[in-house]
Enzyme design. Sequence first.
Site, PDB file in Angstrom:
ATOM      1  N   ASP A 106       0.995  -1.059   0.155  1.00  0.00           N
ATOM      2  CA  ASP A 106       0.456   0.521  -0.070  1.00  0.00           C
ATOM      3  C   ASP A 106       1.227   1.743  -0.403  1.00  0.00           C
ATOM      4  OD1 ASP A 106      -2.232   1.335   0.182  1.00  0.00           O
ATOM      5  OD2 ASP A 106      -2.979   0.726   1.894  1.00  0.00           O
TER       6      ASP A 106
ATOM      7  N   GLU B 193      -0.399   4.446   2.408  1.00  0.00           N
ATOM      8  CA  GLU B 193      -0.077   5.895   2.630  1.00  0.00           C
ATOM      9  C   GLU B 193       0.533   5.341   4.224  1.00  0.00           C
ATOM     10  OE1 GLU B 193      -3.760   5.347   0.490  1.00  0.00           O
ATOM     11  OE2 GLU B 193      -2.844   4.012   1.270  1.00  0.00           O
TER      12      GLU B 193
ATOM     13  N   HIS C  62      -2.953  -0.183  -3.372  1.00  0.00           N
ATOM     14  CA  HIS C  62      -3.089   1.500  -3.589  1.00  0.00           C
ATOM     15  C   HIS C  62      -4.264   1.435  -4.699  1.00  0.00           C
ATOM     16  CE1 HIS C  62      -3.161   5.298  -2.214  1.00  0.00           C
ATOM     17  NE2 HIS C  62      -2.712   5.817  -3.521  1.00  0.00           N
TER      18      HIS C  62
ATOM     19  N   HIS D  47      -1.084   1.282   7.165  1.00  0.00           N
ATOM     20  CA  HIS D  47      -1.461   2.504   7.840  1.00  0.00           C
ATOM     21  C   HIS D  47      -2.671   2.345   8.699  1.00  0.00           C
ATOM     22  CE1 HIS D  47      -4.739   2.758   5.387  1.00  0.00           C
ATOM     23  NE2 HIS D  47      -4.449   2.525   4.147  1.00  0.00           N
TER      24      HIS D  47
ATOM     25  N   HIS E  60      -7.555   5.011   7.673  1.00  0.00           N
ATOM     26  CA  HIS E  60      -8.315   5.006   6.785  1.00  0.00           C
ATOM     27  C   HIS E  60      -8.490   3.722   7.025  1.00  0.00           C
ATOM     28  CE1 HIS E  60      -5.899   4.927   3.517  1.00  0.00           C
ATOM     29  NE2 HIS E  60      -6.423   4.102   2.654  1.00  0.00           N
TER      30      HIS E  60
ATOM     31  N   GLU F  77      -6.396  -2.413   7.728  1.00  0.00           N
ATOM     32  CA  GLU F  77      -6.495  -2.999   6.364  1.00  0.00           C
ATOM     33  C   GLU F  77      -5.662  -4.528   7.009  1.00  0.00           C
ATOM     34  OE1 GLU F  77      -5.745  -0.456   3.853  1.00  0.00           O
ATOM     35  OE2 GLU F  77      -7.270   0.782   3.963  1.00  0.00           O
TER      36      GLU F  77
END
Length: 186
Positions: free
Chosen positions: A21, A23, A73, A117, A129, A147
């Site tokens: 990902d 972030e 991502h 993240h 998020h 996540e």
Amino acid sequence: PWRGAERGAEGATLKVYLSVDMEGVAGISHGKPTFRGDSGYAASVELMVGEANAAIDGAFEGGATELSVNDSHGAMYNLTPDALDPRARLIQGTKPYSMVEAAQDAGFDVALFVGYHARAGHPRGVISHTYTTRITLAEIDGVPAPEAAVNGLFLGALGVPVGMVSGDDALGLGELQADLAIMTGH
């Protein structure tokens, strides 16, 4: 478990699934440069590719015989194939359960998460998020879940353990202890 009596054994294989990902990548501290069209996007992609390549190299140094890297991502076509370590097989494009779905039929031995993240609603998360900014809190059995936990739960159901998670400072082991217990059943 590794398919072989010992590291380096004749015929031993170690298939690694790497989900990357953006972030949680080092050097990315604001959401805007993670979007295409932002002036900082190219630099963010370069940082993402750098962390992916470091994980790929580490996996092969640790005995991986095959490695698939899933661009995890956004629309999932950020990693630049020509800049990625050529030993890795690149998976891009959105899928119904995009960040880890490609692992379901390939018999992977372990999964690695890079650039993850903080979860939605985390008080210290810079770009916190869970899959989308529309979700304000995701829980598994009443435990707030990032996540990494949700993806780990999916992979765990496939028999693929998560061997490593790296990401932002709000994704530390202390913050993930409950989530890791959910992922591993311990």
